[in-house]
Design a protein around this motif. Structure first.
Motif, PDB file in Angstrom:
ATOM      1  N   UNK A   1      -7.088   6.532  41.282  1.00 36.30           N
ATOM      2  CA  UNK A   1      -7.370   6.970  42.655  1.00 36.30           C
ATOM      3  C   UNK A   1      -7.840   5.802  43.518  1.00 36.30           C
ATOM      4  N   UNK A   2      -8.437   4.799  42.907  1.00 34.21           N
ATOM      5  CA  UNK A   2      -8.970   3.675  43.670  1.00 34.21           C
ATOM      6  C   UNK A   2      -7.889   2.784  44.275  1.00 34.21           C
ATOM      7  N   UNK A   3      -6.659   2.980  43.845  1.00 26.24           N
ATOM      8  CA  UNK A   3      -5.597   2.088  44.294  1.00 26.24           C
ATOM      9  C   UNK A   3      -4.435   2.877  44.909  1.00 26.24           C
ATOM     10  N   UNK A   4      -4.759   3.879  45.730  1.00 31.07           N
ATOM     11  CA  UNK A   4      -3.727   4.645  46.418  1.00 31.07           C
ATOM     12  C   UNK A   4      -4.095   4.780  47.894  1.00 31.07           C
ATOM     13  N   UNK A   5      -3.173   5.327  48.664  1.00 26.31           N
ATOM     14  CA  UNK A   5      -3.412   5.606  50.083  1.00 26.31           C
ATOM     15  C   UNK A   5      -3.845   7.058  50.264  1.00 26.31           C
ATOM     16  N   UNK A   6      -4.789   7.265  51.167  1.00 23.74           N
ATOM     17  CA  UNK A   6      -5.032   8.630  51.665  1.00 23.74           C
ATOM     18  C   UNK A   6      -3.947   9.000  52.667  1.00 23.74           C
ATOM     19  N   UNK A   7      -3.679   8.090  53.594  1.00 17.09           N
ATOM     20  CA  UNK A   7      -2.584   8.241  54.559  1.00 17.09           C
ATOM     21  C   UNK A   7      -1.797   6.940  54.577  1.00 17.09           C
ATOM     22  N   UNK A   8      -0.501   6.990  54.358  1.00 15.96           N
ATOM     23  CA  UNK A   8       0.287   5.759  54.386  1.00 15.96           C
ATOM     24  C   UNK A   8       0.529   5.291  55.809  1.00 15.96           C
ATOM     25  N   UNK A   9       0.876   4.033  55.946  1.00 14.63           N
ATOM     26  CA  UNK A   9       1.272   3.524  57.254  1.00 14.63           C
ATOM     27  C   UNK A   9       2.573   4.196  57.671  1.00 14.63           C
ATOM     28  N   UNK A  10       2.661   4.547  58.967  1.00 11.46           N
ATOM     29  CA  UNK A  10       3.818   5.303  59.420  1.00 11.46           C
ATOM     30  C   UNK A  10       4.185   4.901  60.844  1.00 11.46           C
ATOM     31  N   UNK A  11       5.482   4.759  61.081  1.00 12.79           N
ATOM     32  CA  UNK A  11       5.998   4.487  62.417  1.00 12.79           C
ATOM     33  C   UNK A  11       7.102   5.503  62.709  1.00 12.79           C
ATOM     34  N   UNK A  12       7.024   6.101  63.894  1.00 10.16           N
ATOM     35  CA  UNK A  12       8.016   7.095  64.298  1.00 10.16           C
ATOM     36  C   UNK A  12       8.580   6.729  65.666  1.00 10.16           C
ATOM     37  N   UNK A  13       9.875   6.899  65.783  1.00 11.17           N
ATOM     38  CA  UNK A  13      10.547   6.674  67.062  1.00 11.17           C
ATOM     39  C   UNK A  13      11.492   7.834  67.311  1.00 11.17           C
ATOM     40  N   UNK A  14      11.518   8.329  68.542  1.00 15.85           N
ATOM     41  CA  UNK A  14      12.405   9.434  68.861  1.00 15.85           C
ATOM     42  C   UNK A  14      12.956   9.261  70.272  1.00 15.85           C
ATOM     43  N   UNK A  15      14.216   9.651  70.427  1.00 20.11           N
ATOM     44  CA  UNK A  15      14.830   9.721  71.755  1.00 20.11           C
ATOM     45  C   UNK A  15      15.485  11.089  71.897  1.00 20.11           C
ATOM     46  N   UNK A  16      15.195  11.748  73.015  1.00 17.41           N
ATOM     47  CA  UNK A  16      15.851  13.004  73.323  1.00 17.41           C
ATOM     48  C   UNK A  16      16.403  12.917  74.738  1.00 17.41           C
ATOM     49  N   UNK A  17      17.677  13.251  74.870  1.00 17.05           N
ATOM     50  CA  UNK A  17      18.307  13.231  76.178  1.00 17.05           C
ATOM     51  C   UNK A  17      19.087  14.501  76.433  1.00 17.05           C
ATOM     52  N   UNK A  18      19.133  14.906  77.691  1.00 15.93           N
ATOM     53  CA  UNK A  18      19.867  16.112  78.047  1.00 15.93           C
ATOM     54  C   UNK A  18      20.528  15.916  79.407  1.00 15.93           C
ATOM     55  N   UNK A  19      21.777  16.349  79.483  1.00 15.96           N
ATOM     56  CA  UNK A  19      22.516  16.343  80.737  1.00 15.96           C
ATOM     57  C   UNK A  19      23.006  17.760  81.009  1.00 15.96           C
ATOM     58  N   UNK A  20      22.736  18.253  82.212  1.00 19.30           N
ATOM     59  CA  UNK A  20      23.154  19.599  82.608  1.00 19.30           C
ATOM     60  C   UNK A  20      24.040  19.499  83.836  1.00 19.30           C
ATOM     61  N   UNK A  21      25.106  20.276  83.833  1.00 20.75           N
ATOM     62  CA  UNK A  21      26.069  20.238  84.926  1.00 20.75           C
ATOM     63  C   UNK A  21      26.332  21.660  85.425  1.00 20.75           C
ATOM     64  N   UNK A  22      26.211  21.853  86.700  1.00 18.32           N
ATOM     65  CA  UNK A  22      26.492  23.146  87.306  1.00 18.32           C
ATOM     66  C   UNK A  22      27.972  23.202  87.666  1.00 18.32           C
ATOM     67  N   UNK A  23      28.718  24.023  86.936  1.00 16.57           N
ATOM     68  CA  UNK A  23      30.139  24.144  87.205  1.00 16.57           C
ATOM     69  C   UNK A  23      30.360  24.941  88.483  1.00 16.57           C
ATOM     70  N   UNK A  24      29.699  26.075  88.582  1.00 10.56           N
ATOM     71  CA  UNK A  24      29.641  26.857  89.817  1.00 10.56           C
ATOM     72  C   UNK A  24      28.385  27.713  89.747  1.00 10.56           C
ATOM     73  N   UNK A  25      28.282  28.707  90.603  1.00 11.42           N
ATOM     74  CA  UNK A  25      27.064  29.509  90.631  1.00 11.42           C
ATOM     75  C   UNK A  25      26.845  30.317  89.365  1.00 11.42           C
ATOM     76  N   UNK A  26      27.891  30.507  88.577  1.00  9.99           N
ATOM     77  CA  UNK A  26      27.782  31.368  87.402  1.00  9.99           C
ATOM     78  C   UNK A  26      27.869  30.629  86.075  1.00  9.99           C
ATOM     79  N   UNK A  27      28.245  29.364  86.074  1.00 13.24           N
ATOM     80  CA  UNK A  27      28.481  28.659  84.812  1.00 13.24           C
ATOM     81  C   UNK A  27      27.885  27.255  84.869  1.00 13.24           C
ATOM     82  N   UNK A  28      27.391  26.830  83.739  1.00 12.00           N
ATOM     83  CA  UNK A  28      26.933  25.455  83.621  1.00 12.00           C
ATOM     84  C   UNK A  28      27.175  24.950  82.205  1.00 12.00           C
ATOM     85  N   UNK A  29      27.272  23.651  82.077  1.00 17.32           N
ATOM     86  CA  UNK A  29      27.465  22.992  80.786  1.00 17.32           C
ATOM     87  C   UNK A  29      26.293  22.061  80.537  1.00 17.32           C
TER      88      UNK A  29
END
Length: 887
Positions: free
Chosen positions: A293-321
């Motif tokens: 137990x003396x030679x372990x991690x409680x929490x390891x080193x961690x790096x996180x990267x995230x990208x989220x993108x969204x594009x919305x298009x109004x085709x007409x008053x009733x439809x969108x993509x």
């Protein structure tokens, strides 16, 4: 009159949610005529939020920001119905099967297993993590892009798919962004270790209604510094005599020996106290034991990267993509004790044989001169270090709108999850290492000379050891509309279908894995599998009377490798008065075995705990059998042979819930929901404790080599038996309204588990798990999250408490006088927010305000000892600072 598009209706959901917990979602100001019909988690029919009969918890992004919750795993830990919290700390030493986890974090509603909790992003699936193929890695969720999290605390197999037995967690991102926001936050613990830093930027442009389009993207970077076991007092050691804890390893430095000629065990370093504090003497047999137990991690080193993108298009008053794209990466670097090497042969010819000249190893009385069997942990090789690299991509291309009186939504989705493991330190090539001992180059009882150091460096094992990939490719479509008028309103119907292809590929680099028995991967093999899932579903909502609504849904799923199933769900909502709402539901579920569960080849891994061989070391006493070896057969991790099973049957469930929501005055809402789940043919490995705890029953599972020495216990995936659990969810909300001193809101969200019992095999006895540690975890009798919010003008403050009741500890091989009861545990977070400067939001606070240490636990399931890292905070009091600027 211009028709309102589906997306416009959905945007109004934020207004409908109110204050954000299940009680509000039950009522949500149903009397307001301006309320728009929207789609909520648990139904495919658009309706007022107040109309739903399902128990739904909504957690808004602004609320978990105020509490200093920085990851999706932390957010879900505040949901009481989520029974387990597997964070990055569980990567240390691997999972309960001894295999690396890839740094995965997962959710587990109702304690039924993460494989029975369905995790969605914007209502659609995400590819499961490749190392178990059964659950989503929460690390890939883009927290900074979220608008809210909706948790359906009820079975939803009839709506979303057969595996939604425990419930559904739907992470919902922002719909659109028309500004740029830059955010930075830090977490600074009072004690050393576990510093956190996060930066993210979101930006968007275009008004969907005016311009006909909107583009936005969010980039997020999060970094967690390492927290070692030595940086906290409660985790420093596995040897705590005053608590009866002695979780150590017989593979140690300096090495222990066994002389088969004289049946003598010992350690040349015993007389000088071994290598304290890292190894400690055992007086009963003159050996040393490693305090790993003396030679372990409680929490390891961690790096996180995230990208989220969204594009919305109004085709007409009733439809969108729209197009959505998510890319996430998770980089975890974890450490465990140096590599244990067992069964080494030290001949009399080695200068390091005890008493030989030139080796410096003191003579040992009673040696026969025959080769010694040695267990040795080469600390000079360094800690074992694994770099886990995970990545996920998800592309969704969809359309929605109104066509012929139907609200429709359809999309093509491609989702992929990848992970790889690299040995970057500590590991050695087993065969070459053993040869170094046999040939007299390596000294198992002391420090190495120059030749030994050079040889040790030459046998270092580095490189990529395994990779995994899962991919989901699918298309889905659904549509809903109003039908005929009934006494209580419009009857509504929804229909839909889904076609999904699931693929899994798991590759093991045998050149590396086969040379590292200490990794738990030495017996792993590559595997692959695929299948097709087809589904159709329908839902009917019938307001039979003004105050009585009945909802019926059913879904047919066809798995190419597991057969087909039909799962119905019936929901009822009755509101006899303005102040009282009654609701209930009943449904069935069906979870097909995952590709990994069906196809995984046999792999030989370490057991999680240490055990005695029941034949060669019964009760911890070495037998007189000439092949018995106390360094192999007594109080040591053994081996288990685990695999998939092509003959697995699907898991099946029945779920029932009934609840009441009371709002005697507008300022107070109370909701109580009883839930009952019965699961049969649960798929899992038989707990190793059960196998070793009843040799007479499971003796056929003990596999042996031709000479009778232990090889492994046989423990394939199998259908174990039934699980029965029930309890009550409670939600309370109190609102002051506007006063001269600001507005105050108090919410309490709690779960009481009345019963949780399971069978280890069909028709076997039930094991009770509530309030006690059984198999690999406890089930808490009561959990709650309480939040007090205050707001006045530009100022706001939040005081939050999370609470768990105590339980009877694992107490595995613990003397009677040291049997432990883990006490209840609570954490308090305090924060304040200021928004008085245009575009600027400042938040500061303290997490773990009272600096509460984890209570003592003698659990041996995880590598961290002295506490249980799954349910507690190892970091301690920490300052939380966050600044956000929008322009």
């Amino acid at each position: 009159m211009m028709k309102e598009t589906a997306i416009a209706r959905s945007v109004r959901l934020v207004c409908a949610i109110g204050l954000g917990l299940a009680a509000q979602t039950a009522f949500a100001q149903a009397s307001e005529p301006a309320m728009q019909r929207v789609e909520v988690t648990g139904s495919s029919i658009k309706r007022l939020v107040s109309e739903t009969a399902n128990p739904l918890t909504v957690f808004k992004a602004e609320d978990f920001v105020k509490q200093g919750l920085t990851t999706a795993q932390e957010v879900l830990d505040r949901i009481p119905s989520n029974s387990s919290s597997f964070s990055s700390g569980n990567v240390v030493g691997g999972n309960s099967s001894g295999l690396p986890t890839g740094g995965q974090s997962s959710a587990d509603l109702r304690g039924l297993g993460s494989d029975k909790t369905l995790v969605l992003l914007n209502g659609r699936r995400i590819a499961n993590h490749p190392y178990d193929g059964a659950s989503v890695d929460l690390n890939i969720i883009p927290v900074s892009a979220l608008e809210r999290v909706e948790v359906l605390r009820d079975g939803a197999s009839a709506i979303y798919g057969t595996d939604a037995i425990g419930g559904v967690i739907n992470f919902i991102t922002k719909r659109s962004v028309q500004a740029t926001t830059v955010t930075a936050e830090v977490l600074l613990p009072r004690a050393a270790g576990a510093d956190e830093k996060r930066v993210n930027i979101s930006s968007g442009f275009g008004d969907l209604d005016k311009d006909g389009y909107n583009f936005f993207g969010v980039f997020d970077y999060h970094k967690l510094d390492i927290l070692t076991s030595q940086q906290r007092e409660f985790s420093k050691t596995g040897v705590i005599p005053e608590r009866g804890l002695n979780l150590t390893s017989g593979t140690t430095y300096p090495g222990n020996y066994f002389d088969p000629g004289s049946n003598k065990t010992g350690n040349p370093g015993f007389a000088t106290g071994c290598d304290q504090p890292f190894s400690v003497p055992r007086a009963s047999n003159g050996t040393c034991r490693q305090d790993y137990t003396r030679l372990i991690d409680d929490l390891p080193a961690q790096k996180q990267m995230a990208f989220f993108g969204k594009a919305s298009f109004k085709i007409n008053n009733d439809h969108q993509a729209n197009i959505e794209y998510l890319h996430a990466e998770n980089d975890v670097l974890s450490h465990t004790a140096p590599p244990p090497q067992t069964g080494l042969i030290l001949p009399k010819s080695s200068k390091y044989y005890p008493g030989n000249p030139g080796g410096g190893v003191p003579a040992q009385a009673g040696l026969s001169g025959q080769p010694l069997s040695v267990n040795w942990r080469p600390t000079e090789a360094g800690q074992r270090e694994i770099n886990s690299l995970g990545a996920s991509d998800r592309l969704s291309i969809g359309a929605e709108g109104l066509a012929g009186g139907w609200d429709y939504k359809t999309a093509f989705t491609l989702s992929e999850s990848r992970s790889s493991e690299w040995f970057t330190g500590g590991y050695v090539r087993d065969e070459s290492f053993a040869a170094g001992v046999f040939n007299g180059i390596l000294n198992p009882f002391g420090k190495q000379d120059a030749t030994g150091k050079a040889y040790l460096d030459s046998v270092a094992l580095r490189g990529k050891v395994q990779t995994g990939k899962t991919r989901n490719t699918g298309i889905d479509a659904k549509a809903s509309r109003d039908l005929m008028e009934l006494a209580g309103g419009k009857m509504a119907v929804a229909v839909g279908g889904e076609l999904r292809r699931e693929e899994a590929d798991f590759f093991v680099n045998r050149d590396i894995a086969g040379q590292a028995a200490s990794s738990g991967l030495s017996g792993s093999q590559s595997t692959a599998g695929s299948r097709t899932v087809k589904a159709i579903f329908g839902e009917l909502n019938m307001p039979l009377l003004k105050d009585l609504e009945v909802n019926f849904a059913t879904r047919f799923d066809d798995y190419s490798d597991a057969g087909n199933t039909t799962n119905p769900k019936l929901g009822v909502r009755y509101q006899p008065t303005k102040e009282v709402l009654l609701r209930g539901s009943a449904s069935t579920g069906f979870r097909a075995p995952t590709l990994f569960e069906k196809n995984a080849p046999a792999s030989k891994n370490d057991t999680n705990n240490s055990y005695n061989d029941p034949i060669l070391c019964p009760g911890g006493v070495i037998s007189s059998n000439p092949i018995a070896n106390p360094l192999r057969d007594c109080d040591l991790q053994q081996f288990k042979l685990q695999s998939g099973n092509a003959n697995l049957s699907p898991e099946k469930s029945k779920t029932f819930s009934a609840g009441i929501v009371i709002e005697p005055i507008p300022q107070a809402t109370l909701a109580m929901d009883y839930w009952n789940i019965k699961l049969k043919d649960k798929i899992n490995y038989l707990p190793e404790e059960a196998i070793y705890g009843n040799y007479a029953k499971y003796k056929d599972r003990f596999l042996r080599n031709p000479d009778g020495s232990p090889f492994a216990i046989s423990d394939p995936k199998e259908n174990l038996g039934k699980v029965n659990t029930d309890g009550v969810d409670v939600s309370l909300t109190l609102r002051s309204g506007s006063t001269a001193y600001g507005s105050i809101t108090f919410t309490l969200d709690g779960t009481y588990v009345h019963k949780y019992e399971y069978q280890d095999e069909r028709d076997g006895p039930y094991t009770q798990n509530v309030g006690r540690y059984a198999a690999n975890n406890p089930v808490f009798r009561w959990k709650h999250n309480a939040v007090l919010n205050w707001r006045q003008g530009a100022w706001a403050a939040t005081l939050a408490q999370s609470f768990k009741t105590g339980y009877t500890d694992q107490n595995l091989d613990i003397p009677a006088q040291f049997l432990n009861e883990v006490p209840s545990y609570s954490l308090w977070n305090l924060s304040a927010t200021y928004t008085g400067i245009k575009g600027l939001t400042l938040t500061g606070g303290v997490k773990n305000l009272l600096d509460k240490e984890p209570p003592f636990s003698n659990q041996g399931t995880l590598f961290q000892k002295g506490y249980d890292p799954r349910y507690t905070d190892a970091v301690g009091r920490a300052l939380y600072l966050r600044g956000s600027y929008t322009f």
